[in-house]
Design a protein around this motif. Structure first.
Motif, mmCIF file in Angstrom:
data_model
loop_
_atom_site.group_PDB
_atom_site.id
_atom_site.type_symbol
_atom_site.label_atom_id
_atom_site.label_comp_id
_atom_site.label_asym_id
_atom_site.label_seq_id
_atom_site.Cartn_x
_atom_site.Cartn_y
_atom_site.Cartn_z
ATOM 1 N N GLU A 262 2.011 -40.669 -60.899
ATOM 2 C CA GLU A 262 1.727 -39.235 -60.930
ATOM 3 C C GLU A 262 2.043 -38.582 -59.588
ATOM 4 O O GLU A 262 2.521 -37.447 -59.544
ATOM 5 C CB GLU A 262 0.263 -38.996 -61.298
ATOM 6 C CG GLU A 262 -0.059 -39.232 -62.771
ATOM 7 C CD GLU A 262 0.676 -38.270 -63.696
ATOM 8 O OE1 GLU A 262 0.803 -37.085 -63.344
ATOM 9 O OE2 GLU A 262 1.134 -38.719 -64.757
ATOM 10 N N LYS A 263 1.781 -39.292 -58.481
ATOM 11 C CA LYS A 263 2.083 -38.742 -57.159
ATOM 12 C C LYS A 263 3.533 -39.008 -56.758
ATOM 13 O O LYS A 263 4.106 -38.251 -55.969
ATOM 14 C CB LYS A 263 1.123 -39.334 -56.125
ATOM 15 C CG LYS A 263 -0.304 -38.845 -56.285
ATOM 16 C CD LYS A 263 -1.227 -39.432 -55.231
ATOM 17 C CE LYS A 263 -2.660 -38.923 -55.413
ATOM 18 N NZ LYS A 263 -3.594 -39.557 -54.447
ATOM 19 N N GLN B 220 0.501 -50.157 -48.865
ATOM 20 C CA GLN B 220 -0.697 -49.365 -48.548
ATOM 21 C C GLN B 220 -0.593 -48.746 -47.157
ATOM 22 O O GLN B 220 -0.903 -47.568 -46.963
ATOM 23 C CB GLN B 220 -1.955 -50.243 -48.643
ATOM 24 C CG GLN B 220 -2.378 -50.574 -50.057
ATOM 25 C CD GLN B 220 -2.948 -49.358 -50.785
ATOM 26 O OE1 GLN B 220 -3.390 -48.390 -50.175
ATOM 27 N NE2 GLN B 220 -2.926 -49.407 -52.106
ATOM 28 N N ASN C 200 2.856 -48.493 -55.223
ATOM 29 C CA ASN C 200 1.407 -48.621 -55.444
ATOM 30 C C ASN C 200 1.015 -48.258 -56.877
ATOM 31 O O ASN C 200 -0.167 -48.089 -57.185
ATOM 32 C CB ASN C 200 0.647 -47.735 -54.464
ATOM 33 C CG ASN C 200 0.533 -48.357 -53.075
ATOM 34 O OD1 ASN C 200 -0.208 -49.309 -52.876
ATOM 35 N ND2 ASN C 200 1.275 -47.828 -52.117
ATOM 36 N N ASN C 201 2.013 -48.092 -57.740
ATOM 37 C CA ASN C 201 1.807 -47.757 -59.163
ATOM 38 C C ASN C 201 1.115 -46.405 -59.362
ATOM 39 O O ASN C 201 0.483 -46.184 -60.396
ATOM 40 C CB ASN C 201 1.005 -48.862 -59.877
ATOM 41 C CG ASN C 201 1.769 -50.169 -59.931
ATOM 42 O OD1 ASN C 201 2.974 -50.190 -60.157
ATOM 43 N ND2 ASN C 201 1.081 -51.263 -59.708
ATOM 44 N N ASP C 202 1.243 -45.531 -58.384
ATOM 45 C CA ASP C 202 0.699 -44.179 -58.518
ATOM 46 C C ASP C 202 1.860 -43.253 -58.896
ATOM 47 O O ASP C 202 2.384 -42.500 -58.062
ATOM 48 C CB ASP C 202 0.048 -43.725 -57.205
ATOM 49 C CG ASP C 202 -0.771 -42.451 -57.387
ATOM 50 O OD1 ASP C 202 -0.609 -41.784 -58.429
ATOM 51 O OD2 ASP C 202 -1.559 -42.122 -56.484
ATOM 52 N N CYS D 88 4.301 -44.397 -53.118
ATOM 53 C CA CYS D 88 3.434 -44.141 -54.284
ATOM 54 C C CYS D 88 3.881 -44.981 -55.475
ATOM 55 O O CYS D 88 3.056 -45.553 -56.201
ATOM 56 C CB CYS D 88 3.465 -42.656 -54.649
ATOM 57 S SG CYS D 88 2.727 -41.565 -53.418
ATOM 58 N N GLY E 290 5.121 -43.178 -65.739
ATOM 59 C CA GLY E 290 4.026 -42.222 -65.771
ATOM 60 C C GLY E 290 3.773 -41.680 -67.162
ATOM 61 O O GLY E 290 3.017 -40.714 -67.327
#
Length: 451
Positions: free
Chosen positions: A151-152, A117, A147-149, A144, A181
């Motif tokens: 898409e980014k 983070q 952080n399991n994001d 990203c 994703g």
């Protein structure tokens, strides 16, 4: 005599040269040891001098930059992160600080220390300051991703890949980000390229197979899953996936083999173990191997209560295991089911003459029209047998009642291994339709003997 003198002179010259060479070598060795000592001394001296400056001025920029460079290059992340945090706070007022470098390195230190983070915050700033660098895009994508994001993460990895497609690891991370994703088809060529670079990477191979299955290439996926079944890390999940594909294809024997291979592995994640037993039980039940299926469900119950519909399945199949006629009623093919229904009709009125005049088979029901003669009365009666154990509502009974009336039948019977709704029971009040639910059906089945 002159020859001897010449030989003597040559030997003397050689001896002198050897001696001089030895001294040089000895001097070189001393210099080597001295060089290492000097480097060690230089490091200690650098730290000592920088620390001394910072003790007088905690905001001494050259000292902070020197220490930060040293700790960063030596991968002393916990020390480097403190320095770059201070530099980030000072960057706005000091032109000699490169803020894009400072925030990049602070973000990298955070990533290395598993503070994803915090890494994300610093790397976003570094990206805004200079998005042209490979490292900025790579590490922002990594933050990203961690952080399991996904898409980014994907556009960051794509940009890093466009800047330096030969960099180690970027292809694999881009492929995994696309897969996680849920961009399955897009991930496939990238994962293949990553596997060309690292053929032994089992995670990439499993993800590629799963992406194939999600993308409608089940046959290709199945081959990879079967290849991965013995793997100690991905074997359990691969066995589960292979079994699911075989089960969907109606190949229950092959599915059972897949699930059993997965369950024999030394270490299985608990959620995978539970699902393997659940799927294995379903296969056994579909093949009428009820005792084996119940054994699988018992293993699930020993670990956790209320897993999916295990409790209701156990109750149902325990009952089935004790009543072969109920097994036939619920699980048999059409011909066996019709034969059982005919037997129930003939046994419904003991000591009477029952003549079956018509049998109508639908997808989920069998209707039997019959004439019944007893010493006291004669009737034309219709039996409708439902195979599903779901609760039947008023609409189904209204439809049946209409048919009874149209056929001028004296009495109708709706029989289900489940239940009828309260509305259905209210509807038949005062009408010539009887509702036979599970408990009554069980009693009837005990009277039936199949040949």
């Amino acid at each position: 005599m002159s020859v001897l003198i010449a030989v003597f002179v040559i030997l003397a010259v050689l001896a002198i040269l050897v001696a001089l060479g030895g001294k040089k070598s000895s001097g070189g060795a001393k210099n080597g040891r001295g060089g290492r000592a000097a480097r060690s001394k230089n490091r200690a001296q650098i730290i000592r001098e920088a620390t001394k400056k910072l003790s007088h001025d905690p905001h001494n920029i050259p000292a902070l930059l020197t220490l930060g460079e040293l700790y960063y290059n030596e991968h002393l992340w916990d020390k480097a992160i403190t320095i770059y945090n201070d530099l980030a706070n000072l960057a706005a007022g000091h032109h000699e600080i490169d803020p894009s470098m400072v925030y990049l390195r602070h973000g990298i230190c955070c990533l290395k220390l598993k503070r994803s983070q915090d890494a994300l915050k610093s790397l976003v700033i570094a990206y805004k300051l200079d998005s042209s660098k490979y490292e900025v895009n790579y590490y922002l994508g990594k933050a990203c991703y961690d952080n399991n994001d996904f898409e980014k993460a994907i556009p960051c990895f794509k940009k890093a890949y466009s800047i330096n497609s030969e960099a180690t690891g970027i292809v694999g991370l881009l492929g995994l980000a696309l897969y996680k994703g849920k961009k399955y088809r897009e991930s496939l060529p990238i994962l293949r390229k990553a596997l060309d670079e690292d053929p032994q990477n089992k995670e990439m191979l499993f993800c590629m197979a799963d992406a194939m299955e999600e993308g409608g290439m089940g046959n290709n996926a199945l081959k990879i899953f079967m290849h991965l079944r013995p793997d100690p890390v991905f074997g359990a999940k691969a066995s589960l996936s292979a079994g699911n594909i075989h089960a969907r294809m109606g190949q229950n024997e092959e599915a059972i083999q897949d699930y059993e291979i997965g369950l024999k592995l030394a270490e299985i994640p608990q959620d995978t173990m539970l699902e393997l037993n659940y799927r294995l039980a379903k296969c056994y039940f579909s093949m009428n191997k009820i005792a084996l299926g119940l054994g699988c469900l018992s293993k699930i119950n020993a670990v956790t209560a209320n897993y999916k519909d295990v409790n209701s399945l156990m109750a149902r199949y325990k009952e089935l295991n004790q009543n072969s006629n109920l097994q036939t009623y619920l699980n048999s093919g059409t011909s066996e089911f019709v034969a059982l229904c005919r037997n129930i009709v003939t046994c419904y009125y003991p000591h009477s003459f029952v003549k079956i005049t018509d049998v109508e088979v639908q997808q989920d029901t069998v209707e039997i029209l019959c004439e019944v003669e007893t010493p006291k009365w004669e009737d034309l009666e219709m039996f409708r047998f439902y195979k599903s154990a779901s609760t039947l509502g008023e609409l189904a009974i209204r439809t049946f009642h209409s048919k009874v009336r149209d056929k001028k039948v004296d009495r109708g019977f709706c029989i289900t291994p489940g239940l009828f709704s309260e509305e259905a029971h209210k509807f038949v009040e005062g009408r010539p339709v009887d509702l036979v639910e599970k408990d009554q059906l069980m009693k009837l089945l005990k009277k039936v003997t199949l040949k």
